[in-house]
Design a protein around this motif. Structure first.
Motif, short mmCIF file in Angstrom:
data_model
loop_
_atom_site.label_atom_id
_atom_site.label_comp_id
_atom_site.label_asym_id
_atom_site.label_seq_id
_atom_site.Cartn_x
_atom_site.Cartn_y
_atom_site.Cartn_z
N TYR A 79 0.84 -1.19 0.00
CA TYR A 79 0.00 0.00 0.00
C TYR A 79 0.88 1.24 0.00
O TYR A 79 2.09 1.14 0.18
CB TYR A 79 -0.98 0.02 1.18
CG TYR A 79 -0.34 0.11 2.54
CD1 TYR A 79 -0.16 1.34 3.16
CD2 TYR A 79 0.06 -1.02 3.22
CE1 TYR A 79 0.42 1.43 4.41
CE2 TYR A 79 0.63 -0.95 4.47
CZ TYR A 79 0.81 0.28 5.06
OH TYR A 79 1.38 0.37 6.30
N CYS A 80 0.28 2.37 -0.23
CA CYS A 80 1.05 3.62 -0.21
C CYS A 80 0.31 4.67 0.60
O CYS A 80 -0.91 4.60 0.78
CB CYS A 80 1.36 4.11 -1.62
SG CYS A 80 0.04 4.94 -2.45
N GLN A 81 1.05 5.63 1.09
CA GLN A 81 0.51 6.72 1.88
C GLN A 81 0.97 8.04 1.27
O GLN A 81 2.08 8.13 0.76
CB GLN A 81 1.01 6.68 3.32
CG GLN A 81 0.60 5.46 4.08
CD GLN A 81 1.21 5.45 5.48
OE1 GLN A 81 2.21 6.10 5.73
NE2 GLN A 81 0.58 4.71 6.37
N ILE A 82 0.12 9.04 1.35
CA ILE A 82 0.51 10.40 0.97
C ILE A 82 0.68 11.16 2.27
O ILE A 82 -0.25 11.26 3.07
CB ILE A 82 -0.57 11.07 0.10
CG1 ILE A 82 -0.83 10.25 -1.16
CG2 ILE A 82 -0.15 12.49 -0.26
CD1 ILE A 82 -2.00 10.73 -1.96
N HIS A 83 1.87 11.65 2.51
CA HIS A 83 2.19 12.36 3.75
C HIS A 83 2.58 13.78 3.41
O HIS A 83 3.31 14.03 2.46
CB HIS A 83 3.35 11.65 4.46
CG HIS A 83 3.68 12.25 5.78
ND1 HIS A 83 2.90 12.06 6.89
CD2 HIS A 83 4.70 13.03 6.17
CE1 HIS A 83 3.44 12.71 7.91
NE2 HIS A 83 4.54 13.30 7.49
N ARG A 84 2.06 14.74 4.17
CA ARG A 84 2.41 16.13 3.90
C ARG A 84 3.09 16.74 5.12
O ARG A 84 2.77 16.43 6.25
CB ARG A 84 1.20 16.94 3.48
CG ARG A 84 0.23 17.25 4.56
CD ARG A 84 -0.89 18.11 4.01
NE ARG A 84 -1.76 18.53 5.09
CZ ARG A 84 -2.68 19.43 4.98
NH1 ARG A 84 -2.88 20.02 3.83
NH2 ARG A 84 -3.44 19.76 6.00
N LYS A 85 4.05 17.62 4.83
CA LYS A 85 4.79 18.34 5.86
C LYS A 85 4.78 19.82 5.52
O LYS A 85 4.85 20.20 4.36
CB LYS A 85 6.25 17.87 5.91
CG LYS A 85 6.48 16.59 6.62
CD LYS A 85 7.97 16.34 6.70
CE LYS A 85 8.28 15.19 7.61
NZ LYS A 85 9.70 14.94 7.71
N MET A 86 4.72 20.63 6.56
CA MET A 86 4.75 22.07 6.38
C MET A 86 6.17 22.59 6.51
O MET A 86 6.88 22.24 7.45
CB MET A 86 3.86 22.74 7.43
CG MET A 86 3.76 24.22 7.29
SD MET A 86 2.99 24.63 5.73
CE MET A 86 2.71 26.35 5.95
N PHE A 87 6.61 23.37 5.54
CA PHE A 87 7.91 24.02 5.55
C PHE A 87 7.68 25.52 5.45
O PHE A 87 6.56 25.97 5.24
CB PHE A 87 8.79 23.53 4.39
CG PHE A 87 9.25 22.13 4.54
CD1 PHE A 87 10.39 21.84 5.25
CD2 PHE A 87 8.55 21.07 3.96
CE1 PHE A 87 10.84 20.54 5.39
CE2 PHE A 87 8.99 19.78 4.10
CZ PHE A 87 10.14 19.50 4.82
N SER A 88 8.75 26.29 5.57
CA SER A 88 8.61 27.74 5.48
C SER A 88 8.17 28.17 4.09
O SER A 88 7.58 29.24 3.92
CB SER A 88 9.92 28.41 5.86
OG SER A 88 10.94 28.01 4.97
N THR A 89 8.43 27.34 3.08
CA THR A 89 8.04 27.68 1.71
C THR A 89 6.64 27.18 1.37
O THR A 89 6.13 27.48 0.30
CB THR A 89 9.04 27.08 0.72
OG1 THR A 89 9.11 25.67 0.92
CG2 THR A 89 10.41 27.71 0.90
#
Length: 134
Positions: free
Chosen positions: A85-95
């Motif tokens: 299976y796969c996951q979509i992961h998001r992270k917040m950066f300054s940009t």
């Protein structure tokens, strides 16, 4: 376990509203979700090996491979096994937000390529440590 815990928390909240002293339910907002996943690679977020894209609810996102040749070869060797299976992961950066794909593969990981040179090496085994010089 986490999904069961969240489901029991939701059910507990519904019970309080229906049968107890709860006033209203509180749902998570869209911005609170950081990971989207499916149980298999056939539902939810799906990864396509040929085009290197992730498809989710009609949205198709192209994945970029790393620039380093060594890392790129390892990822290409890893993609030869089946995808669980796969996951979509998001992270917040300054940009802004960055999105990453986490692939869970079946089978063993490929061996990393190591360059073994033609130089000599000396090993000094001590009582509690080992030293190596090349």
């Amino acid at each position: 376990q986490q999904v069961q815990k969240e489901a029991s928390n939701v059910w507990r909240g519904v019970e309080k509203v229906l049968f107890g002293n709860g006033k209203q339910l509180h749902f998570k907002k869209n911005r609170d979700f950081t990971t989207i996943s499916g149980k298999t690679n056939t539902n939810g977020a799906k990864f396509d090996k040929e085009t290197l894209t992730v498809n989710w609810l009609g949205l198709s996102m192209l994945c970029k491979l790393p620039k380093r040749e060594k890392d790129r070869q390892y990822i290409e060797a890893s993609l030869s096994s089946d995808i669980s299976y796969c996951q979509i992961h998001r992270k917040m950066f300054s940009t802004g937000w960055r999105y990453y794909v986490i692939l869970v593969l079946s089978g063993d990981a490929p061996k990393k390529l190591q360059h073994i040179g033609d130089s000599t090496m000396g090993i000094d085994p001590g009582t509690s440590t080992i030293a190596g010089v090349s």
